[in-house]
Scaffold this active site. Structure first.
Site, mmCIF file in Angstrom:
data_model
loop_
_atom_site.group_PDB
_atom_site.id
_atom_site.type_symbol
_atom_site.label_atom_id
_atom_site.label_comp_id
_atom_site.label_asym_id
_atom_site.label_seq_id
_atom_site.Cartn_x
_atom_site.Cartn_y
_atom_site.Cartn_z
ATOM 1 N N TYR A 154 2.965 9.956 -0.540
ATOM 2 C CA TYR A 154 4.076 9.414 0.241
ATOM 3 C C TYR A 154 5.422 9.662 -0.435
ATOM 4 O O TYR A 154 6.465 9.546 0.223
ATOM 5 C CB TYR A 154 3.920 7.899 0.458
ATOM 6 C CG TYR A 154 2.676 7.455 1.179
ATOM 7 C CD1 TYR A 154 1.830 8.368 1.808
ATOM 8 C CD2 TYR A 154 2.338 6.105 1.228
ATOM 9 C CE1 TYR A 154 0.678 7.949 2.456
ATOM 10 C CE2 TYR A 154 1.185 5.675 1.879
ATOM 11 C CZ TYR A 154 0.356 6.591 2.486
ATOM 12 O OH TYR A 154 -0.778 6.157 3.115
ATOM 13 N N HIS A 189 -7.607 9.582 -1.724
ATOM 14 C CA HIS A 189 -6.904 9.551 -0.445
ATOM 15 C C HIS A 189 -7.706 10.197 0.694
ATOM 16 O O HIS A 189 -7.730 9.686 1.814
ATOM 17 C CB HIS A 189 -5.545 10.246 -0.602
ATOM 18 C CG HIS A 189 -4.523 9.811 0.388
ATOM 19 N ND1 HIS A 189 -3.175 9.854 0.136
ATOM 20 C CD2 HIS A 189 -4.625 9.328 1.647
ATOM 21 C CE1 HIS A 189 -2.502 9.399 1.195
ATOM 22 N NE2 HIS A 189 -3.374 9.096 2.118
ATOM 23 N N LEU A 215 -2.076 0.184 14.682
ATOM 24 C CA LEU A 215 -1.526 0.102 16.037
ATOM 25 C C LEU A 215 -1.548 1.468 16.728
ATOM 26 O O LEU A 215 -0.888 1.662 17.751
ATOM 27 C CB LEU A 215 -0.093 -0.442 15.991
ATOM 28 C CG LEU A 215 0.088 -1.780 15.254
ATOM 29 C CD1 LEU A 215 1.563 -2.135 15.118
ATOM 30 C CD2 LEU A 215 -0.669 -2.894 15.964
ATOM 31 N N ASP A 248 0.836 -1.201 0.000
ATOM 32 C CA ASP A 248 0.000 0.000 0.000
ATOM 33 C C ASP A 248 0.872 1.253 0.000
ATOM 34 O O ASP A 248 1.614 1.495 0.949
ATOM 35 C CB ASP A 248 -0.901 0.000 1.242
ATOM 36 C CG ASP A 248 -1.780 1.232 1.317
ATOM 37 O OD1 ASP A 248 -2.952 1.143 0.903
ATOM 38 O OD2 ASP A 248 -1.304 2.289 1.794
ATOM 39 N N LYS A 301 -2.853 5.852 -4.186
ATOM 40 C CA LYS A 301 -3.936 6.782 -3.854
ATOM 41 C C LYS A 301 -3.758 8.128 -4.560
ATOM 42 O O LYS A 301 -2.624 8.584 -4.777
ATOM 43 C CB LYS A 301 -3.979 7.023 -2.333
ATOM 44 C CG LYS A 301 -3.987 5.745 -1.499
ATOM 45 C CD LYS A 301 -4.042 6.016 -0.012
ATOM 46 C CE LYS A 301 -3.688 4.782 0.788
ATOM 47 N NZ LYS A 301 -2.240 4.529 0.860
#
Length: 274
Positions: A51, A109, A191, A46, A76
């Site tokens: 990014y 996104h 997480l 992904d 995205k």
């Protein structure tokens, strides 16, 4: 090498339930990290235009020697590139950096509601799906109101909504909406960027199973039916995060984790990020 189960999307395509995310990984480190992930058994990667590491992902995919049909690649569309023509141009740029002729999943996104271009962007993505350059269309960070508007305006139902989701932010209303429309829930920041890993309840469950708290949280996601994309650049952690299929949480343990919800966002608010 770990075998990862798949979920069936609303267009019949199979998506690995656990993938590898590269958010905030510098491009020059991405190739090595993705290479390690592929060696460990991850087949879903992904990334995103924002990014800045689609090129690093593409190099790792090419170097892996793995057949294209064994890989599931997501990227995205960034907010600044929304709109019909801009989306088509941005997709071409992403595809070029990845070195691919199609992606398996293309996401808007963020809804960027003040820009009000996501319906135009979706029309462009419909075209890319029709052309076979996008196998599956989806969205990311869409709230119930954004999703409802999209569903009212298009026959193409998003296959996935990728949202911030972890024990401290469980987004039940959104997940219920997804279930009603056969939209898969995909968790980013699964997480909570580490914010939940010291929770006493999680430590107790982890001790019971001889696992890390991160493995327990990832297992919780999987048992809920979420797709999950943990991120790490540490080889040992990359391998640990995929080693979550050899144990199962009890109904009581699942309930103890569900009780940790406190509405904690670690990322931006989708209603205000534009």
């Amino acid at each position: 090498m770990t075998h990862v189960p798949t979920v069936t999307l609303n267009n019949g395509i199979e998506m690995p339930q656990l993938g590898f995310g590269v958010f905030q990984v510098p491009d020059e480190e991405t190739t090595a990290a993705v290479g390690t992930a592929l060696e460990a058994g991850y087949r879903s990667i992904d990334t995103a235009a924002a990014y800045g590491n689609e090129g690093g992902v593409g190099k790792a995919l090419a170097a892996s020697g793995l057949p294209r049909e064994e890989l599931f690649v997501t990227t995205k569309l960034w907010n600044a590139d929304q709109g019909y023509d801009a989306t088509l141009r941005a997709f071409d740029a992403s595809l070029g950096k990845l070195g691919l002729d199609h992606v398996d999943l293309y996401l808007i996104h963020w809804p960027a509601p003040a820009r009000d271009l996501y319906l135009d962007s979706w029309r462009a993505i419909e075209r890319l799906v029709a052309e076979g350059r996008v196998r599956t269309a989806g969205v990311s960070n869409f709230q119930p109101a954004h999703l409802a508007r999209l569903l009212d305006s298009s026959d193409l139902v998003p296959a996935v909504n990728q949202i911030e989701l972890h024990p401290a932010l469980q987004q039940r209303e959104l997940r219920d909406l997804h279930a009603r429309h056969s939209i898969v829930t995909e968790a980013w920041s699964p997480l909570a960027q580490g914010a939940v890993l010291e929770e006493p309840a999680l430590r107790e469950i982890a001790g019971r199973h001889g696992r890390s708290t991160a493995q327990v949280v990832l297992r919780w996601h999987l048992q809920l039916g979420n797709v999950v994309i943990p991120k790490s650049v540490t080889p040992a952690r990359i391998r640990e995060n995929i080693d979550v299929f050899g144990f199962e949480l009890s109904a009581e343990e699942m309930a103890a984790i569900t009780a940790l919800d406190r509405g904690l966002r670690t990322g931006p608010d989708p209603d205000t990020l534009n």
